[in-house]
Design a protein around this motif. Structure first.
Motif, PDB file in Angstrom:
ATOM      1  N   THR A   1       0.835  -1.203   0.000  1.00 13.10           N
ATOM      2  CA  THR A   1       0.000   0.000   0.000  1.00 13.10           C
ATOM      3  C   THR A   1       0.872   1.256   0.000  1.00 13.10           C
ATOM      4  N   GLU A   2       1.953   1.223   0.777  1.00 12.38           N
ATOM      5  CA  GLU A   2       2.865   2.381   0.809  1.00 12.38           C
ATOM      6  C   GLU A   2       3.456   2.642  -0.570  1.00 12.38           C
ATOM      7  N   ASP A   3       3.865   1.574  -1.244  1.00 15.64           N
ATOM      8  CA  ASP A   3       4.473   1.752  -2.560  1.00 15.64           C
ATOM      9  C   ASP A   3       3.452   2.216  -3.593  1.00 15.64           C
ATOM     10  N   LEU A   4       2.231   1.709  -3.515  1.00 19.55           N
ATOM     11  CA  LEU A   4       1.183   2.177  -4.434  1.00 19.55           C
ATOM     12  C   LEU A   4       0.881   3.658  -4.202  1.00 19.55           C
ATOM     13  N   ALA A   5       0.763   4.039  -2.933  1.00 17.38           N
ATOM     14  CA  ALA A   5       0.446   5.433  -2.615  1.00 17.38           C
ATOM     15  C   ALA A   5       1.559   6.365  -3.087  1.00 17.38           C
ATOM     16  N   ALA A   6       2.811   5.937  -2.880  1.00 20.15           N
ATOM     17  CA  ALA A   6       3.939   6.777  -3.281  1.00 20.15           C
ATOM     18  C   ALA A   6       4.000   6.932  -4.802  1.00 20.15           C
ATOM     19  N   ARG A   7       3.652   5.855  -5.512  1.00 18.04           N
ATOM     20  CA  ARG A   7       3.799   5.878  -6.964  1.00 18.04           C
ATOM     21  C   ARG A   7       2.635   6.576  -7.664  1.00 18.04           C
TER      22      ARG A   7
ATOM     23  N   GLY B   1      -0.152   8.289  -5.947  1.00 13.71           N
ATOM     24  CA  GLY B   1      -0.913   9.275  -5.180  1.00 13.71           C
ATOM     25  C   GLY B   1      -1.081  10.599  -5.908  1.00 13.71           C
ATOM     26  N   GLY B   2      -0.105  10.952  -6.743  1.00 16.03           N
ATOM     27  CA  GLY B   2      -0.192  12.215  -7.465  1.00 16.03           C
ATOM     28  C   GLY B   2      -0.491  12.044  -8.943  1.00 16.03           C
ATOM     29  N   HIS B   3      -0.878  10.847  -9.362  1.00 17.62           N
ATOM     30  CA  HIS B   3      -1.107  10.606 -10.793  1.00 17.62           C
ATOM     31  C   HIS B   3      -2.374  11.328 -11.249  1.00 17.62           C
ATOM     32  N   PRO B   4      -2.329  11.952 -12.428  1.00 19.14           N
ATOM     33  CA  PRO B   4      -3.502  12.722 -12.889  1.00 19.14           C
ATOM     34  C   PRO B   4      -4.760  11.884 -13.098  1.00 19.14           C
ATOM     35  N   ALA B   5      -4.632  10.566 -13.276  1.00 22.80           N
ATOM     36  CA  ALA B   5      -5.829   9.741 -13.465  1.00 22.80           C
ATOM     37  C   ALA B   5      -6.516   9.407 -12.141  1.00 22.80           C
ATOM     38  N   LEU B   6      -5.803   9.523 -11.026  1.00 21.54           N
ATOM     39  CA  LEU B   6      -6.348   9.063  -9.736  1.00 21.54           C
ATOM     40  C   LEU B   6      -7.508   9.940  -9.281  1.00 21.54           C
ATOM     41  N   ARG B   7      -8.645   9.297  -9.021  1.00 16.96           N
ATOM     42  CA  ARG B   7      -9.807  10.023  -8.493  1.00 16.96           C
ATOM     43  C   ARG B   7      -9.987   9.745  -7.003  1.00 16.96           C
TER      44      ARG B   7
END
Ligand SMILES: [Zn+2]
Length: 237
Positions: free
Chosen positions: A132-138, A140-146
């Motif tokens: 979860t930490e690695d997913l959030a870091a990778r 978390g700021g992606h423009p597709a993430l809602r």
């Protein structure tokens, strides 16, 4: 980024689960074309992708998800990104059998389906938190993430020894002392009085009717144990 905001701002999110890791990547452009034709503006990704993202303990394979997230952003489709922790890979149970649930009879609940994790297992929780930490870091700021989708349909139960230790901690916090627990559960009935915390186990298969106070508290405990798993991942993202 701007295109995605324009596409979704002020609109009802419309879409569903999308699991394209289960079919050839060559078909992704057609998926997107059909989504746009149907005016889909939101997809949930990654609910069952743990084994793909972490093919062996500690390994990471994010390339396919990078390409997928970018594809969604380029086409104005928002992503509800899941933590994939509802379905551990086979390596988890194989290498760490203590993460597998035990049923009321003490039998192991094996991998081969989904939801085969003990919510009280520190090993399961550690692997879930790390990914979860690695997913959030990778992402978390992606423009597709809602938004984030934490785990999926929490419903596993476990009656193992680790769960027994966790249950006793929960009972100490709830009842304070054994006298209060005995009073609450009505253990004077059928000679069920507990004299030591170590005597208390999850409500496993018994000879006849089980104590309803015991089974009710175990249901409450299991709900809280799953809530702890949820809160840990929520706090990370
Ligand atoms: Zn367990």
């Amino acid at each position: 980024m701007a295109a995605l905001d324009d596409a979704t701002r002020g609109r009802v999110l419309f879409g569903g689960d999308y699991n394209p890791e289960q079919w050839p990547e060559e078909s992704w452009p057609q998926d997107v074309r059909l989504m746009k034709k149907a005016r889909v503006n939101s997809v949930t990704l990654g609910v069952f992708s743990w084994a793909r993202l972490e093919p062996r303990p500690g390994a990471r394979d994010f390339g396919w998800l990078d390409r997928l997230m970018d594809l969604m952003a380029e086409n104005g489709i928002g992503v509800v990104l899941a933590t994939p922790t509802a379905s551990p890979p086979p390596w988890m149970g194989s290498r760490h059998p203590e993460t597998l649930p035990r049923d009321e009879d003490g039998r192991t609940v094996w991998w081969g389906s989904r939801q085969q994790f003990c919510p009280s297992s520190p090993v399961y929780r550690a692997y879930a938190a790390a990914l979860t930490e690695d997913l959030a870091a990778r992402y978390g700021g992606h423009p597709a993430l809602r938004m984030w989708h934490i785990n999926n349909e929490y419903c596993t139960h476990c009656w193992c020894d680790e769960t027994a230790r966790h249950f006793r901690d929960w009972l100490r916090a709830r009842h304070g002392g054994l006298d209060a627990l005995n009073e609450s559960w009505g253990t004077a009935f059928w000679s069920q009085r507990y004299d030591s915390w170590d005597e208390i186990i999850p409500p496993r298969r018994a000879q006849y009717l089980r104590n309803p106070g015991h089974t009710l508290d175990f249901r409450r405990f299991t709900s809280d144990a799953l809530l702890e798993c949820y809160a840990a991942e929520r706090d990370i993202v």
